[in-house]
Design a protein around this motif. Structure first.
Motif, PDB file in Angstrom:
ATOM      1  N   PRO A 118      56.359 -42.819  13.173  1.00 22.85           N
ATOM      2  CA  PRO A 118      55.490 -43.369  12.116  1.00 22.85           C
ATOM      3  C   PRO A 118      56.287 -44.182  11.102  1.00 22.85           C
ATOM      4  O   PRO A 118      57.287 -43.699  10.568  1.00 22.85           O
ATOM      5  CB  PRO A 118      54.878 -42.117  11.475  1.00 22.85           C
ATOM      6  N   VAL A 119      55.868 -45.417  10.864  1.00 20.21           N
ATOM      7  CA  VAL A 119      56.555 -46.250   9.874  1.00 20.21           C
ATOM      8  C   VAL A 119      55.938 -45.988   8.503  1.00 20.21           C
ATOM      9  O   VAL A 119      54.827 -45.496   8.386  1.00 20.21           O
ATOM     10  CB  VAL A 119      56.448 -47.753  10.222  1.00 20.21           C
ATOM     11  N   ARG A 120      56.685 -46.368   7.472  1.00 19.98           N
ATOM     12  CA  ARG A 120      56.222 -46.156   6.090  1.00 19.98           C
ATOM     13  C   ARG A 120      56.278 -47.484   5.356  1.00 19.98           C
ATOM     14  O   ARG A 120      57.240 -48.248   5.505  1.00 19.98           O
ATOM     15  CB  ARG A 120      57.161 -45.134   5.414  1.00 19.98           C
ATOM     16  N   TYR A 121      55.241 -47.766   4.582  1.00 16.05           N
ATOM     17  CA  TYR A 121      55.240 -49.008   3.810  1.00 16.05           C
ATOM     18  C   TYR A 121      55.991 -48.790   2.510  1.00 16.05           C
ATOM     19  O   TYR A 121      55.686 -47.869   1.746  1.00 16.05           O
ATOM     20  CB  TYR A 121      53.809 -49.453   3.507  1.00 16.05           C
ATOM     21  N   VAL A 122      56.983 -49.643   2.262  1.00 15.14           N
ATOM     22  CA  VAL A 122      57.770 -49.552   1.036  1.00 15.14           C
ATOM     23  C   VAL A 122      57.334 -50.689   0.130  1.00 15.14           C
ATOM     24  O   VAL A 122      57.624 -51.867   0.378  1.00 15.14           O
ATOM     25  CB  VAL A 122      59.284 -49.647   1.339  1.00 15.14           C
ATOM     26  N   GLU A 123      56.614 -50.315  -0.913  1.00 18.90           N
ATOM     27  CA  GLU A 123      55.980 -51.302  -1.798  1.00 18.90           C
ATOM     28  C   GLU A 123      57.016 -52.244  -2.418  1.00 18.90           C
ATOM     29  O   GLU A 123      56.829 -53.465  -2.435  1.00 18.90           O
ATOM     30  CB  GLU A 123      55.225 -50.534  -2.898  1.00 18.90           C
ATOM     31  N   ALA A 124      58.111 -51.689  -2.919  1.00 19.45           N
ATOM     32  CA  ALA A 124      59.085 -52.505  -3.656  1.00 19.45           C
ATOM     33  C   ALA A 124      59.689 -53.589  -2.776  1.00 19.45           C
ATOM     34  O   ALA A 124      60.013 -54.681  -3.246  1.00 19.45           O
ATOM     35  CB  ALA A 124      60.183 -51.612  -4.223  1.00 19.45           C
ATOM     36  N   ALA A 125      59.853 -53.305  -1.488  1.00 23.56           N
ATOM     37  CA  ALA A 125      60.483 -54.275  -0.583  1.00 23.56           C
ATOM     38  C   ALA A 125      59.441 -55.068   0.211  1.00 23.56           C
ATOM     39  O   ALA A 125      59.792 -56.020   0.910  1.00 23.56           O
ATOM     40  CB  ALA A 125      61.420 -53.541   0.379  1.00 23.56           C
ATOM     41  N   ALA A 126      58.174 -54.673   0.101  1.00 20.47           N
ATOM     42  CA  ALA A 126      57.100 -55.291   0.899  1.00 20.47           C
ATOM     43  C   ALA A 126      57.486 -55.278   2.376  1.00 20.47           C
ATOM     44  O   ALA A 126      57.328 -56.271   3.095  1.00 20.47           O
ATOM     45  CB  ALA A 126      56.819 -56.710   0.429  1.00 20.47           C
ATOM     46  N   ARG A 127      58.019 -54.148   2.798  1.00 19.90           N
ATOM     47  CA  ARG A 127      58.449 -53.985   4.189  1.00 19.90           C
ATOM     48  C   ARG A 127      57.937 -52.651   4.732  1.00 19.90           C
ATOM     49  O   ARG A 127      57.717 -51.708   3.974  1.00 19.90           O
ATOM     50  CB  ARG A 127      59.985 -53.968   4.295  1.00 19.90           C
ATOM     51  N   TYR A 137      59.865 -54.034   9.474  1.00 18.72           N
ATOM     52  CA  TYR A 137      58.797 -55.016   9.701  1.00 18.72           C
ATOM     53  C   TYR A 137      58.478 -55.698   8.374  1.00 18.72           C
ATOM     54  O   TYR A 137      58.512 -55.055   7.319  1.00 18.72           O
ATOM     55  CB  TYR A 137      57.530 -54.327  10.209  1.00 18.72           C
ATOM     56  N   ASN A 138      58.149 -56.982   8.434  1.00 12.73           N
ATOM     57  CA  ASN A 138      57.830 -57.691   7.196  1.00 12.73           C
ATOM     58  C   ASN A 138      56.396 -57.408   6.754  1.00 12.73           C
ATOM     59  O   ASN A 138      55.687 -56.608   7.355  1.00 12.73           O
ATOM     60  CB  ASN A 138      58.112 -59.196   7.346  1.00 12.73           C
ATOM     61  N   PHE A 139      55.959 -58.108   5.717  1.00 16.09           N
ATOM     62  CA  PHE A 139      54.652 -57.832   5.111  1.00 16.09           C
ATOM     63  C   PHE A 139      53.515 -58.051   6.105  1.00 16.09           C
ATOM     64  O   PHE A 139      52.463 -57.432   6.006  1.00 16.09           O
ATOM     65  CB  PHE A 139      54.472 -58.748   3.889  1.00 16.09           C
ATOM     66  N   ARG A 140      53.731 -58.950   7.067  1.00 14.08           N
ATOM     67  CA  ARG A 140      52.689 -59.197   8.074  1.00 14.08           C
ATOM     68  C   ARG A 140      52.782 -58.231   9.255  1.00 14.08           C
ATOM     69  O   ARG A 140      51.995 -58.312  10.188  1.00 14.08           O
ATOM     70  CB  ARG A 140      52.791 -60.636   8.601  1.00 14.08           C
ATOM     71  N   GLY A 141      53.800 -57.388   9.225  1.00 16.93           N
ATOM     72  CA  GLY A 141      53.962 -56.438  10.317  1.00 16.93           C
ATOM     73  C   GLY A 141      54.827 -56.973  11.442  1.00 16.93           C
ATOM     74  O   GLY A 141      54.948 -56.327  12.495  1.00 16.93           O
ATOM     75  N   GLN A 142      55.449 -58.139  11.250  1.00 18.75           N
ATOM     76  CA  GLN A 142      56.342 -58.690  12.282  1.00 18.75           C
ATOM     77  C   GLN A 142      57.727 -58.072  12.148  1.00 18.75           C
ATOM     78  O   GLN A 142      58.136 -57.689  11.050  1.00 18.75           O
ATOM     79  CB  GLN A 142      56.428 -60.209  12.136  1.00 18.75           C
ATOM     80  N   VAL A 143      58.429 -58.047  13.260  1.00 23.06           N
ATOM     81  CA  VAL A 143      59.749 -57.413  13.265  1.00 23.06           C
ATOM     82  C   VAL A 143      60.728 -58.226  12.413  1.00 23.06           C
ATOM     83  O   VAL A 143      60.875 -59.433  12.610  1.00 23.06           O
ATOM     84  CB  VAL A 143      60.285 -57.301  14.710  1.00 23.06           C
ATOM     85  N   ALA A 144      61.353 -57.543  11.461  1.00 28.18           N
ATOM     86  CA  ALA A 144      62.343 -58.198  10.608  1.00 28.18           C
ATOM     87  C   ALA A 144      63.752 -57.684  10.891  1.00 28.18           C
ATOM     88  O   ALA A 144      64.729 -58.243  10.401  1.00 28.18           O
ATOM     89  CB  ALA A 144      61.996 -57.976   9.138  1.00 28.18           C
ATOM     90  N   GLY A 145      63.875 -56.627  11.661  1.00 29.75           N
ATOM     91  CA  GLY A 145      65.195 -56.102  11.985  1.00 29.75           C
ATOM     92  C   GLY A 145      65.089 -54.828  12.799  1.00 29.75           C
ATOM     93  O   GLY A 145      64.038 -54.181  12.838  1.00 29.75           O
ATOM     94  N   GLY A 146      66.180 -54.493  13.486  1.00 24.88           N
ATOM     95  CA  GLY A 146      66.205 -53.249  14.256  1.00 24.88           C
ATOM     96  C   GLY A 146      65.655 -53.422  15.660  1.00 24.88           C
ATOM     97  O   GLY A 146      65.398 -54.542  16.107  1.00 24.88           O
TER      98      GLY A 146
END
Ligand code: FES
Length: 228
Positions: A118-127, A137-146
């Motif tokens: 389960p992923v968690r949304y981190v408000e401060a990083a919008a990730r 994952y970025n704000f749109r849910g696309q892979v940003a790393g890993g």
């Protein structure tokens, strides 16, 4: 033929062998086939889906995600619940991917597309951050790393227009998967990429191939007790 009477095309010994083998085969099939059907039947059983109300339009904004507990398998209590992150669509941000009446609210699955944590949304990083192996994952849910192989899965959403049943509520429908361009695909499992030939190498399971065409999606039912 040795061992056969004149005019016979098969010996009695061979005939009895054939009868014995045939009877054994029938006996084995009568036990084996039901067991096999019981084992692989669920693979081909379509998972039913129903629209579920996740709030009213005022509950959501374009700038942040709201965490919603949703039911993904009905009738099994808490075990059938999951989390969806929901926000209103922002044309300035959501300028790729489908833009139709099923996508006015962005509803992301919380299941990581590496191995399913389960992923968690981190408000401060919008990730969205996955705690298991560092997937981001970025704000749109696309892979940003890993290591995740594709963006977070999404759910169809629907806000009935004025005058239609269910108006005033936001509905969440079946899950679908997306490639890196956010194009829709039938639901896939974690670890199955959808870019390039991935969409052919990892076809959807029959049980989760929800709808062949978005135009076949039935509209939500009336809201109980409201007459709308
Ligand atoms: S399960 Fe999320 S990064 Fe591995």
């Amino acid at each position: 033929m040795p061992g056969a009477f004149e005019g016979e095309t098969v010996t009695r010994r061979r005939f009895m062998e054939g009868v014995t083998h045939g009877a054994g085969l029938i006996a084995a099939a009568s036990f084996g086939l039901p067991a096999l059907g019981f084992a692989i039947g669920p693979i081909f059983q379509r998972q039913p889906f129903s629209w579920q109300i996740i709030g009213t339009p005022d509950d959501f904004t374009e700038t942040s995600y709201v965490t919603k507990v949703i039911t993904i398998v009905e009738g099994i209590g808490e075990a059938g619940k999951s989390i969806a992150y929901v926000r209103k669509r922002d044309p300035a941000i959501d300028d790729i991917g489908p833009q139709d009446k099923w996508d006015k609210y962005i509803a992301l699955s919380s299941r990581c597309m590496h191995l399913g944590c389960p992923v968690r949304y981190v408000e401060a990083a919008a990730r969205f951050i996955c705690p298991c192996h560092g997937g981001v994952y970025n704000f749109r849910g696309q892979v940003a790393g890993g290591p995740p192989v594709r963006p977070l899965d999404r759910f169809y959403t629907y806000e009935p227009p004025p005058g239609h049943r269910g108006h005033g509520y936001v509905y969440l429908g079946p899950r679908y998967s997306v490639n890196s361009e956010l194009q829709r695909f039938s639901p896939r499992d974690p670890g199955e990429p959808l870019d390039g030939i991935g969409q052919y190498l990892y076809p959807s399971r029959p049980s989760t191939a929800v709808r062949p065409s978005i135009s076949n999606l039935p509209l939500p039912p009336a809201v109980p007790g409201t007459g709308s």
